[in-house]
Design an enzyme around this catalytic site. Structure first.
Site, PDB file in Angstrom:
ATOM      1  N   ASP A  89      44.764  30.288  46.643  1.00 36.12           N
ATOM      2  CA  ASP A  89      43.352  30.202  47.027  1.00 36.12           C
ATOM      3  C   ASP A  89      42.852  28.803  47.364  1.00 36.12           C
ATOM      4  OD1 ASP A  89      43.514  29.524  44.342  1.00 36.12           O
ATOM      5  OD2 ASP A  89      41.795  30.708  43.689  1.00 36.12           O
TER       6      ASP A  89
ATOM      7  N   ARG B  32      37.940  26.144  47.853  1.00 35.54           N
ATOM      8  CA  ARG B  32      38.357  27.535  48.123  1.00 35.54           C
ATOM      9  C   ARG B  32      37.190  28.319  48.703  1.00 35.54           C
ATOM     10  NH1 ARG B  32      39.536  30.287  42.174  1.00 35.54           N
ATOM     11  NH2 ARG B  32      37.662  29.566  41.170  1.00 35.54           N
TER      12      ARG B  32
ATOM     13  N   SER C 153      42.790  34.221  37.277  1.00 38.50           N
ATOM     14  CA  SER C 153      42.261  35.293  38.120  1.00 38.50           C
ATOM     15  C   SER C 153      43.325  35.842  39.075  1.00 38.50           C
ATOM     16  CB  SER C 153      41.024  34.820  38.891  1.00 38.50           C
ATOM     17  OG  SER C 153      41.336  33.696  39.678  1.00 38.50           O
TER      18      SER C 153
END
Ligand SMILES: O=C(O)[C@H](O)COP(=O)(O)O
Length: 357
Positions: free
Chosen positions: A288, A212, A79
């Site tokens: 993250d 996260r 991502s």
């Protein structure tokens, strides 16, 4: 009036002035059409109608490897690299590549971050590494960790402690024993060359340290207690013992969810708590899942959990994880300066956007 550097030619196919929807289908891709291709085998009427309804406009784009700035085409996409590539609107060198380049040309060991870290071990402090232990290449890589350990030893570091987070998410479940075995061998080799290197604590990435989006601070607290305070319900004389015995006790245990463990000496004392004067390097290049632990090390005013003890250490990220928060303030690799991002073009051309997820 659009500034000339942001003026765009008309698109040859997509007409101007129509709403444009950018939808990211996580995990979706086109590949060889065979019986192992679930997307090909499944009934997907909507995608099929989009594809067949506009064959002239249908395109595939690569979302992995060098096409999105990763070191090699063997690197899977993820991502973060997708967000970065689309946000930049161009191919930029991603964190993994920047670290590789700095290790290859040696600039890792001459930069401001490294020099800052070095002061600690020159004054007798221990060098701690914390991070995801695998070669998944999504958050970190073992070869980069090993290069930093040897680099530190070559630069006079005499004591290294590694706090490992087992993966099983970007790599197959069960592979952590292999990575811990490799790390133990490297530690042994360093010890035979006069650098006292050991694994000190660990746990599974989804249960220890790597939370996260502030979803569950308990995860980070478990990591803090194990890595910093040497406090965990499970104590073993080696990390390999920890993984093997915990798995024997619970054969269904997934690498991602190992409980926190601490490696101890024969007398039961932890081999490597984090103390005043030490230096802590987070080996993850992806941000993250290490923002929260970075806040715990860096922020004087911190109330997400009771740290019990807040050692006065030098803390560095492999990268700077949050450019707005300037977190952490010290890092090994400087973030790239990216000009001419997609957002700048959209703003300069007066295109209004709405983003949601
Ligand atoms: O952090 C995670 O959950 C995985 O390592 C990568 O997942 P993502 O790239 O889909 O966020």
């Amino acid at each position: 009036m659009v500034a000339s550097e942001y003026q765009l030619e008309a698109h040859p196919v997509i007409p101007k002035g129509k709403p444009f929807l950018l939808v990211v289908l996580d995990g979706w891709g086109e590949n060889k059409e065979d019986e192992f291709n679930a997307i090909y085998k499944a009934e997907c009427p909507t995608i099929k109608s989009l594809k067949e309804g506009a064959p002239r406009r249908w395109r595939t784009i690569k979302a992995h490897g060098t096409a999105v700035g990763l070191p090699s085409d063997a690197d899977m996409g993820n991502s973060e690299v997708g967000h970065n590539a689309m946000g930049a609107g161009k191919i930029i060198q991603q964190g993994a590549s920047l670290v590789d380049n700095a290790l290859e040309d040696g600039s890792m060991f001459t930069g401001a971050g490294w020099n800052f870290a070095k002061e600690s071990w020159a004054n007798g402090g221990t060098l701690h590494f914390i991070g995801l232990l695998s070669d998944g290449g999504v958050h970190s890589r073992t070869d980069q960790l090993f290069a930093l350990m040897y680099g530190a030893s070559d630069h006079g570091c005499k004591r290294i402690r590694v706090h490992v987070l087992t993966d099983g998410r970007d790599v197959p479940d069960g592979s952590s024993i292999k990575y811990v075995g490799q790390l133990e061998k490297e530690c042994e080799n360093l010890r035979s060359h006069g650098c006292d290197a050991k694994i000190a604590s660990g746990g599974g990435r989804m249960y220890v340290t790597m939370d996260r989006y502030e979803a569950d601070w308990n995860i980070v607290e478990r990591g803090w207690r194990a890595h910093v305070l040497g406090d965990a319900p499970n104590k073993f004389e080696s990390a390999l013992d920890a993984l093997t015995k915990l798995k024997e006790e619970n054969p269904k245990l997934n690498d991602q969810f190992y409980p926190p463990f601490v490696v101890v000496e024969k007398d039961g004392s932890p081999v490597g708590t984090i103390e005043d004067g030490d230096v802590v390097v987070n080996i993850n290049f992806r941000a993250d899942r290490v923002i929260q632990i970075s806040k715990a090390f860096e922020y004087e005013n911190f109330d997400a959990f009771d740290r019990v003890r807040w050692p006065k250490v030098k803390y560095l990220g492999m990268m700077q994880y949050d450019g707005d928060l300037k977190l952490p303030s010290n890092y090994l690799i400087a973030p790239p300066l990216i000009e001419g991002t997609s957002g700048q073009y959209l703003c300069a051309n007066g295109v209004r956007t709405f983003a949601c997820r």
